[in-house]
Design an enzyme around this catalytic site. Structure first.
Site, PDB file in Angstrom:
ATOM      1  N   HIS A  75      36.406 -39.385 -27.232  1.00  0.00           N
ATOM      2  CA  HIS A  75      37.146 -40.343 -26.408  1.00  0.00           C
ATOM      3  C   HIS A  75      38.131 -39.686 -25.446  1.00  0.00           C
ATOM      4  O   HIS A  75      38.290 -40.121 -24.315  1.00  0.00           O
ATOM      5  CB  HIS A  75      37.886 -41.287 -27.362  1.00  0.00           C
ATOM      6  N   HIS A 134      44.327 -42.146 -29.678  1.00  0.00           N
ATOM      7  CA  HIS A 134      44.063 -42.769 -28.380  1.00  0.00           C
ATOM      8  C   HIS A 134      44.607 -41.954 -27.218  1.00  0.00           C
ATOM      9  O   HIS A 134      43.991 -41.869 -26.162  1.00  0.00           O
ATOM     10  CB  HIS A 134      44.647 -44.183 -28.321  1.00  0.00           C
ATOM     11  N   GLU A 150      61.140 -38.280 -14.501  1.00  0.00           N
ATOM     12  CA  GLU A 150      61.043 -39.709 -14.734  1.00  0.00           C
ATOM     13  C   GLU A 150      59.718 -39.965 -15.460  1.00  0.00           C
ATOM     14  O   GLU A 150      58.949 -39.041 -15.686  1.00  0.00           O
ATOM     15  CB  GLU A 150      61.076 -40.485 -13.416  1.00  0.00           C
TER      16      GLU A 150
END
Length: 419
Positions: A138, A197, A334
């Site tokens: 994945h 994931h 950021e």
């Protein structure tokens, strides 16, 4: 210790350009410099047409890379052939007929690398080379994890072969003398992780191993830093945090879904941020109890920054990716959060650290377009990082309306020079 203050805070501004609209599908996006002209291009695909494309910067002409894949999913890039141009790595054949995480294809999880010869005839498909396979493959990252002589592929299945919550391995593929032949496969770990994931490549934080790459993992176990200790010649881990667990009984998901690490000042790993859990609705920051402490020695504290709506009937929320970078060129990172939708929990949100020790961040919406993935690069060469997004349009998960591929050019004002 503050990373920024309201006195020098610059509002993020990005100018949107639609590169392609009415997408039939959308899922993955990367920003390699395909043609070697120093300007990042874009490479993207969805899950069902089986086609990979690159978009040439400037002008964004769409060119076919390769087709004939069944359900391509995760991808990455790097120079495998050694000719100076980035090749593409992609895994495919993820699911069976039911098309979801509870039905991985037992014969799938295949990985190819697609060779960039440096010849960009739009009519010529690139040649595919088989690397290897593992069921439910994945996510992948190409880097130098144990040595620097040749690239290695860190490869992560998302679910177990026989159950969604079964153990999954961390796999390292290494090429032989001829990278066009199948690569050697090594199981790094098969006893500690479930439902991986998110995977992000980072420089190795261990003393004596800083020249190597490492990976941050987002899984049911939360956030883990996997790094190779070169002096000890073995992989070690640092557990950052446990992730989200409060709604596990209701949703069936726990831990973390995607992850990134940000620099503040001289600390390249001052904070870790995650979307939680799998396809979750929560954004959390992990900050060090003692700022500046090395990664492997730090104690980390979890702070929930946002909760975007409630989980849907599948137990899923809108988040899909999180990335850290210095967009305003002040030396501090950021981070951006990609939300697939539906609106209002759709688009990209920009977070700026105001006080890293307290875990205080300011937030702005910088896009309202469905975002499955974010690719970062200085696309116009002005010295500021821009970003691009591809909509999330995947059957049996979420089908974005008005799906687009978009570029967002950085218009953040430069810091004022103080007398």
């Amino acid at each position: 210790m503050g990373a920024s203050t309201p006195l020098n805070l610059r509002v993020p501004r990005f100018t949107r350009e639609v590169l392609e609209d009415d997408l039939n599908e959308g899922y993955w996006l990367e920003a390699p410099d395909i043609d070697g002209d120093t300007r990042p291009d874009l490479v993207g695909h969805g899950l069902y047409l089986g086609e990979l494309y690159w978009y040439q910067n400037p002008g964004w002409q769409k060119r076919l890379v390769a087709d004939g894949f069944h359900m391509p999913i995760g991808a990455h890039y790097g120079d495998i052939s050694g000719n100076g141009f980035p090749d593409i790595v992609v895994c495919y054949e993820l699911y069976g007929a039911r098309g979801r995480i509870d039905d991985p294809d037992p014969d799938g999880g295949k990985i190819d690398w697609i060779e960039n010869t440096g010849k960009f005839d739009s009519e010529t498909r690139w040649k595919r080379h088989f690397i290897g396979r593992h069921t439910a493959m994945h996510r992948m990252r190409l880097g130098h994890f144990t040595q620097t002589r040749r690239p290695e592929l860190m490869a992560l299945p998302t679910v177990g072969a026989h159950h969604v919550h079964a153990l999954v391995p961390v796999v390292l593929f290494s090429p032989n003398n001829d990278p066009r032949q199948p690569w050697d496969k090594r199981i790094i770990d098969d006893a500690h992780y479930r439902m991986i994931h998110g995977v992000e490549i980072q420089k190795n934080p261990l003393p004596g191993s800083e020249h190597l790459d490492s990976i941050l993992l987002a899984s049911e176990e939360g956030v883990t830093w996997l790094h190779y200790d070169e002096p000890q010649q073995r992989f070690t881990t640092t557990h950052i945090g446990d992730g989200e667990h409060e709604r596990f009984d209701a949703t069936g998901f726990k831990g973390s879904g995607d992850v990134g690490a940000g620099r503040i000042g001289d600390d390249p790993h001052a904070y870790v941020v995650a979307t939680e859990p799998f396809h979750g609705n929560t954004v959390a920051a992990y900050v060090k109890e003692r700022p500046g402490t090395p990664v492997a020695e730090a104690s980390w504290r979890r702070i929930v920054l946002d909760v975007f709506g409630d989980p849907n009937e599948l137990g899923e929320g809108p988040s899909h990716q999180i990335v850290c970078a210095d967009f305003d060129n002040d030396g501090d990172d950021e981070f951006l959060v990609a939300l697939r939708g539906p609106y209002p929990w759709q688009g990209v949100f920009y977070y700026k650290c105001l006080d890293v020790e307290a875990g205080v961040f300011a937030k702005w919406r910088v896009s309202s377009d469905s975002a499955a993935r974010i690719a970062i690069g200085d696309f116009n060469g002005d010295g500021r990082l821009d970003f691009a997004t591809i909509a999330y349009k995947v059957d049996k998960y979420f089908l974005a309306e008005d799906a687009k591929l978009c570029l967002f050019r950085n218009d953040i004002e430069e810091a004022a020079v103080r007398p």
